[in-house]
Design a protein around this motif. Structure first.
Motif, PDB file in Angstrom:
ATOM      1  N   LEU A 145       0.812  -1.213   0.000  1.00 28.82           N
ATOM      2  CA  LEU A 145       0.000   0.000   0.000  1.00 28.82           C
ATOM      3  C   LEU A 145       0.847   1.264   0.000  1.00 28.82           C
ATOM      4  N   ASP A 146       0.503   2.171  -0.887  1.00 26.48           N
ATOM      5  CA  ASP A 146       1.105   3.501  -0.892  1.00 26.48           C
ATOM      6  C   ASP A 146       0.440   4.327   0.222  1.00 26.48           C
ATOM      7  N   LEU A 147       1.083   5.411   0.655  1.00 28.81           N
ATOM      8  CA  LEU A 147       0.455   6.275   1.664  1.00 28.81           C
ATOM      9  C   LEU A 147      -0.164   7.528   1.035  1.00 28.81           C
ATOM     10  N   ASP A 148       0.695   8.420   0.507  1.00 32.09           N
ATOM     11  CA  ASP A 148       0.201   9.729   0.067  1.00 32.09           C
ATOM     12  C   ASP A 148      -0.808   9.645  -1.076  1.00 32.09           C
ATOM     13  N   GLN A 149      -1.958  10.220  -0.808  1.00 27.70           N
ATOM     14  CA  GLN A 149      -3.065  10.295  -1.761  1.00 27.70           C
ATOM     15  C   GLN A 149      -3.646   8.932  -2.115  1.00 27.70           C
ATOM     16  N   THR A 150      -3.231   7.912  -1.351  1.00 25.27           N
ATOM     17  CA  THR A 150      -3.877   6.604  -1.451  1.00 25.27           C
ATOM     18  C   THR A 150      -4.643   6.367  -0.142  1.00 25.27           C
ATOM     19  N   LEU A 151      -3.929   6.456   0.982  1.00 30.01           N
ATOM     20  CA  LEU A 151      -4.584   6.265   2.286  1.00 30.01           C
ATOM     21  C   LEU A 151      -4.766   7.588   3.040  1.00 30.01           C
ATOM     22  N   VAL A 186      -1.629  -1.371  -4.265  1.00 28.78           N
ATOM     23  CA  VAL A 186      -2.642  -0.320  -4.401  1.00 28.78           C
ATOM     24  C   VAL A 186      -1.930   1.019  -4.267  1.00 28.78           C
ATOM     25  N   ASP A 187      -1.941   1.804  -5.347  1.00 28.23           N
ATOM     26  CA  ASP A 187      -1.191   3.065  -5.387  1.00 28.23           C
ATOM     27  C   ASP A 187      -1.942   4.013  -6.315  1.00 28.23           C
ATOM     28  N   ASP A 188      -1.914   5.315  -6.000  1.00 32.82           N
ATOM     29  CA  ASP A 188      -2.582   6.278  -6.890  1.00 32.82           C
ATOM     30  C   ASP A 188      -1.699   6.639  -8.090  1.00 32.82           C
ATOM     31  N   THR A 189      -0.397   6.294  -8.012  1.00 31.94           N
ATOM     32  CA  THR A 189       0.534   6.678  -9.081  1.00 31.94           C
ATOM     33  C   THR A 189       1.112   5.437  -9.738  1.00 31.94           C
ATOM     34  N   SER A 190       0.976   5.372 -11.039  1.00 34.91           N
ATOM     35  CA  SER A 190       1.440   4.190 -11.757  1.00 34.91           C
ATOM     36  C   SER A 190       2.903   4.331 -12.197  1.00 34.91           C
TER      37      SER A 190
HETATM   38 MG   LIG Z   1       0.797   8.343  -3.741  1.00 35.87          MG
END
Ligand SMILES: [Mg+2]
Ligand SMILES: [Zn+2]
Length: 302
Positions: A91-97, A209-213
């Motif tokens: 899991l990503d943190l910033d803008q994901t969680l 799971v990440d907002d950035t690919s």
């Molecule tokens: Mg992020």
């Protein structure tokens, strides 16, 4: 004690005192798979110029040769599939969680939030040790998301943020290290792009799971890209505007959707498990298949 700990920590009875000066030539039959503080944990030879990966974030001073890494990843995943019916989740943190912003970048209309911090559990204010005072806001549904994912996955955090910052966020989402333990990879361990090489599990059983690919150049097949979470406006950002705050909903927000998707992935990976061949199971084609199915459903094709 976890499988990894078993691999790395010798039993008390086997431990012996090591004096590097008394060690003569390297052991001819040892490939030095696991090296701790520059000493091979199998033959006790001092190993300089070691080629392999550092796993400092899990065990201080621990390095693994590429051969050992492949072996360990496979062993950990197969044990996890067979014994716990769990896959691995990164899991990503910033803008994901979460969404974090410097307070100096808040719009005027948002500054009231600073006063509310004391009474809110979903926002934390921090400044000590960091260049500027900031606010961390948790994404709605994050606690439930972690709780339910923990039933299906062994979880890692993987962030481009620094170690101290990651610890601050973890105090909010996992204060007792119940979900992540030491499985937290930060800029300190991974200064460049993100890579599953640093995750101790077989790539065939990892979902990201990440907002950035773009930060995952080699592991896109494992990625479930989630809609970016932005709670605060940001006056340094061209497209941001000063408008009334509306947060995502618990029931219909992207984290809830991601959870339902992950449940499908888990269920299908373990479906008819006794008939499956361990060497050919792979979560990656499954992710693609389920994405297509969800898309068709959303488009009303099915
Ligand atoms: Mg992020
Ligand atoms: Zn050795």
């Amino acid at each position: 004690m976890s499988l990894v700990e078993n691999l790395f920590l010798e039993p008390q009875s086997k431990r012996r005192k090591i004096n590097p000066e008394t060690i003569e030539s390297p052991s001819p039959n040892c490939n030095h798979w696991f090296v701790r503080n520059k000493i091979c944990i199998s033959c006790y030879t001092t190993v300089d110029n070691f080629e392999g990966r550092s796993f400092d974030y899990l065990y201080k001073g621990m390095q693994m040769s590429n051969e050992a890494l492949g072996f360990t990843k496979g062993l950990i995943s197969q044990t996890s599939w067979l014994e716990d019916k769990k896959l691995h989740l990164v899991l990503d943190l910033d803008q994901t969680l979460i969404h974090t912003i410097k307070t100096s970048l808040l719009y005027e209309s948002e500054k009231y939030i600073i006063e509310e911090v004391e009474s809110r559990k979903d926002i934390k204010r921090f400044n000590t040790g960091f260049p500027e005072e900031s606010l961390i806001k948790l994404r709605p549904f994050v606690h439930q998301f972690l709780k339910e994912c923990n039933e299906m996955f062994s979880m890692y955090v993987y962030t481009k943020g620094g170690y101290d910052y990651a610890r601050l966020v973890l105090e909010m989402i996992d204060p007792d290290k119940f979900y992540f333990g030491n499985r937290v990879i930060t800029r300190r361990e991974s200064p460049g792009f993100k890579t599953l090489d640093l995750v101790l599990a077989d790539e065939r059983g990892i979902v990201i799971v990440d907002d950035t690919s773009s930060v995952w150049p080699h592991d896109k097949k494992n990625l479930l890209q989630i809609a970016r979470y932005k709670y605060f406006g940001d006056k340094s950002c061209l497209f941001s505007e000063d408008k009334k705050k509306i947060d995502e909903s618990d029931e219909k927000g992207p984290l809830n959707t991601a959870l339902r998707f992950l449940k499908d992935v888990h269920e299908e990976f373990f479906y008819d498990w006794s008939k499956k061949d361990l060497d050919s199971v792979d979560v990656r084609p499954l992710l693609k298949e389920i994405s297509l199915r969800w898309k068709r459903k959303a488009d009303g094709v099915v």
